[in-house]
Design a protein around this motif. Structure first.
Motif, PDB file in Angstrom:
ATOM      1  N   PRO A  18       0.705  -0.993   0.096  1.00 38.63           N
ATOM      2  CA  PRO A  18      -0.013   0.079   0.085  1.00 38.63           C
ATOM      3  C   PRO A  18       1.000   1.274   0.119  1.00 38.63           C
ATOM      4  O   PRO A  18       2.038   1.162   0.314  1.00 38.63           O
ATOM      5  CB  PRO A  18      -0.750  -0.305   1.271  1.00 38.63           C
ATOM      6  N   ASN A  19       0.212   2.273  -0.551  1.00 41.93           N
ATOM      7  CA  ASN A  19       0.837   3.749  -0.599  1.00 41.93           C
ATOM      8  C   ASN A  19       1.971   3.810  -1.278  1.00 41.93           C
ATOM      9  O   ASN A  19       3.192   4.515  -0.870  1.00 41.93           O
ATOM     10  CB  ASN A  19       1.034   4.394   0.874  1.00 41.93           C
ATOM     11  N   CYS A  20       2.348   2.840  -2.278  1.00 35.93           N
ATOM     12  CA  CYS A  20       3.477   3.091  -3.007  1.00 35.93           C
ATOM     13  C   CYS A  20       3.140   3.075  -4.645  1.00 35.93           C
ATOM     14  O   CYS A  20       2.131   2.478  -5.144  1.00 35.93           O
ATOM     15  CB  CYS A  20       4.303   1.826  -3.022  1.00 35.93           C
ATOM     16  N   CYS A  21       3.859   3.589  -5.339  1.00 32.68           N
ATOM     17  CA  CYS A  21       3.410   3.702  -6.885  1.00 32.68           C
ATOM     18  C   CYS A  21       3.842   2.273  -7.486  1.00 32.68           C
ATOM     19  O   CYS A  21       4.783   1.522  -7.044  1.00 32.68           O
ATOM     20  CB  CYS A  21       4.546   4.514  -7.568  1.00 32.68           C
ATOM     21  N   ARG A  22       3.098   1.907  -8.499  1.00 31.30           N
ATOM     22  CA  ARG A  22       3.204   0.782  -9.307  1.00 31.30           C
ATOM     23  C   ARG A  22       3.975   1.098 -10.492  1.00 31.30           C
ATOM     24  O   ARG A  22       3.614   1.764 -11.220  1.00 31.30           O
ATOM     25  CB  ARG A  22       1.973  -0.165  -9.509  1.00 31.30           C
ATOM     26  N   VAL A  23       4.918   0.223 -10.896  1.00 33.22           N
ATOM     27  CA  VAL A  23       5.781   0.499 -12.255  1.00 33.22           C
ATOM     28  C   VAL A  23       5.386  -0.898 -12.792  1.00 33.22           C
ATOM     29  O   VAL A  23       5.509  -2.110 -12.303  1.00 33.22           O
ATOM     30  CB  VAL A  23       7.157   0.525 -11.927  1.00 33.22           C
ATOM     31  N   PHE A  80       2.416   4.229 -12.536  1.00 30.83           N
ATOM     32  CA  PHE A  80       1.134   4.417 -12.022  1.00 30.83           C
ATOM     33  C   PHE A  80       0.630   5.415 -11.051  1.00 30.83           C
ATOM     34  O   PHE A  80       1.556   5.172  -9.938  1.00 30.83           O
ATOM     35  CB  PHE A  80       0.263   3.240 -12.049  1.00 30.83           C
ATOM     36  N   LYS A  81      -0.282   6.124 -10.881  1.00 34.98           N
ATOM     37  CA  LYS A  81      -0.553   6.815  -9.530  1.00 34.98           C
ATOM     38  C   LYS A  81      -0.687   5.721  -8.504  1.00 34.98           C
ATOM     39  O   LYS A  81      -1.227   4.501  -8.665  1.00 34.98           O
ATOM     40  CB  LYS A  81      -1.903   7.456 -10.025  1.00 34.98           C
ATOM     41  N   GLN A  82      -0.537   6.336  -7.201  1.00 33.74           N
ATOM     42  CA  GLN A  82      -0.635   5.492  -6.126  1.00 33.74           C
ATOM     43  C   GLN A  82      -2.069   4.903  -5.839  1.00 33.74           C
ATOM     44  O   GLN A  82      -2.195   3.923  -5.552  1.00 33.74           O
ATOM     45  CB  GLN A  82      -0.375   6.376  -4.869  1.00 33.74           C
ATOM     46  N   LYS A  83      -2.857   5.751  -6.326  1.00 32.43           N
ATOM     47  CA  LYS A  83      -4.205   5.232  -6.043  1.00 32.43           C
ATOM     48  C   LYS A  83      -4.999   4.440  -6.975  1.00 32.43           C
ATOM     49  O   LYS A  83      -5.996   4.312  -7.318  1.00 32.43           O
ATOM     50  CB  LYS A  83      -5.281   6.561  -5.842  1.00 32.43           C
ATOM     51  N   SER A  84      -4.116   4.376  -8.150  1.00 36.67           N
ATOM     52  CA  SER A  84      -4.542   3.478  -9.265  1.00 36.67           C
ATOM     53  C   SER A  84      -5.213   2.192  -8.796  1.00 36.67           C
ATOM     54  O   SER A  84      -4.560   1.270  -8.146  1.00 36.67           O
ATOM     55  CB  SER A  84      -3.282   3.274 -10.269  1.00 36.67           C
ATOM     56  N   ARG A  85      -6.309   1.642  -9.526  1.00 38.99           N
ATOM     57  CA  ARG A  85      -6.842   0.399  -9.320  1.00 38.99           C
ATOM     58  C   ARG A  85      -6.609  -0.575 -10.731  1.00 38.99           C
ATOM     59  O   ARG A  85      -7.539  -1.521 -10.847  1.00 38.99           O
ATOM     60  CB  ARG A  85      -8.296   0.500  -9.086  1.00 38.99           C
ATOM     61  N   TRP A  86      -5.990  -0.116 -11.599  1.00 47.60           N
ATOM     62  CA  TRP A  86      -5.447  -0.968 -12.579  1.00 47.60           C
ATOM     63  C   TRP A  86      -5.144  -2.159 -12.117  1.00 47.60           C
ATOM     64  O   TRP A  86      -4.354  -2.303 -11.522  1.00 47.60           O
ATOM     65  CB  TRP A  86      -4.642  -0.077 -13.530  1.00 47.60           C
ATOM     66  N   LYS A  88      -6.539  -4.082 -10.615  1.00 46.02           N
ATOM     67  CA  LYS A  88      -7.195  -4.358  -9.429  1.00 46.02           C
ATOM     68  C   LYS A  88      -6.237  -4.305  -7.916  1.00 46.02           C
ATOM     69  O   LYS A  88      -6.406  -4.935  -7.046  1.00 46.02           O
ATOM     70  CB  LYS A  88      -8.106  -5.549  -9.208  1.00 46.02           C
ATOM     71  N   GLY A  89      -5.022  -3.682  -8.332  1.00 44.98           N
ATOM     72  CA  GLY A  89      -4.282  -3.433  -7.325  1.00 44.98           C
ATOM     73  C   GLY A  89      -3.235  -4.669  -7.039  1.00 44.98           C
ATOM     74  O   GLY A  89      -2.606  -4.764  -6.024  1.00 44.98           O
ATOM     75  N   ARG A  90      -3.452  -5.549  -8.014  1.00 48.04           N
ATOM     76  CA  ARG A  90      -2.609  -6.828  -7.850  1.00 48.04           C
ATOM     77  C   ARG A  90      -1.136  -6.607  -8.131  1.00 48.04           C
ATOM     78  O   ARG A  90      -0.798  -5.755  -9.053  1.00 48.04           O
ATOM     79  CB  ARG A  90      -3.101  -7.995  -8.602  1.00 48.04           C
ATOM     80  N   ALA A  91      -0.105  -7.397  -7.658  1.00 49.81           N
ATOM     81  CA  ALA A  91       0.981  -7.187  -7.745  1.00 49.81           C
ATOM     82  C   ALA A  91       1.527  -7.952  -9.107  1.00 49.81           C
ATOM     83  O   ALA A  91       2.591  -7.469  -9.591  1.00 49.81           O
ATOM     84  CB  ALA A  91       1.829  -7.950  -6.855  1.00 49.81           C
ATOM     85  N   ARG A  92       0.723  -9.002  -9.623  1.00 55.12           N
ATOM     86  CA  ARG A  92       1.253  -9.490 -11.115  1.00 55.12           C
ATOM     87  C   ARG A  92       0.128  -9.631 -11.682  1.00 55.12           C
ATOM     88  O   ARG A  92      -1.187  -9.732 -11.376  1.00 55.12           O
ATOM     89  CB  ARG A  92       1.790 -10.924 -10.844  1.00 55.12           C
TER      90      ARG A  92
END
Length: 92
Positions: A18-23, A80-86, A88-92
């Motif tokens: 949580p609270n991290c940007c996804r790349v 991606f934005k921190q709040k992105s739900r792209w 569904k917030g999964r790691a993979r």
């Protein structure tokens, strides 16, 4: 019975921190063959760089949650934005 690649990803899939940007990193496929067929000059043919840049721009236009992108060589990383739900917030 062997599981497909997608099934094995689902098996270890979990939420992102949580609270991290996804790349998301996308890597080009068969770039040497693609480059050879088009007679691109190595290492940085302007035409090849233009193709990679246009692909990165197309992804950014499609996904509004992307903050920035970086494209060294035949790969692109999208932040991606921190709040992105792209995905569904999964790691993979």
């Amino acid at each position: 019975m062997a599981r497909s690649e997608l099934e094995s990803v689902r098996a270890v899939d979990g939420p992102c921190v949580p609270n991290c940007c996804r790349v998301l990193r996308l890597h080009g496929r068969s770039l040497p063959r693609f480059s050879e067929q088009r007679e691109f000059n190595k290492p940085n043919d302007d035409r090849a760089l233009h193709v990679v840049t246009k692909c990165g721009q197309a992804v950014m236009e499609e996904l509004a949650d992307i903050v920035t992108a970086y494209g060294p060589s035949d790969e692109y990383s999208f932040v991606f934005k921190q709040k992105s739900r792209w995905l569904k917030g999964r790691a993979r």
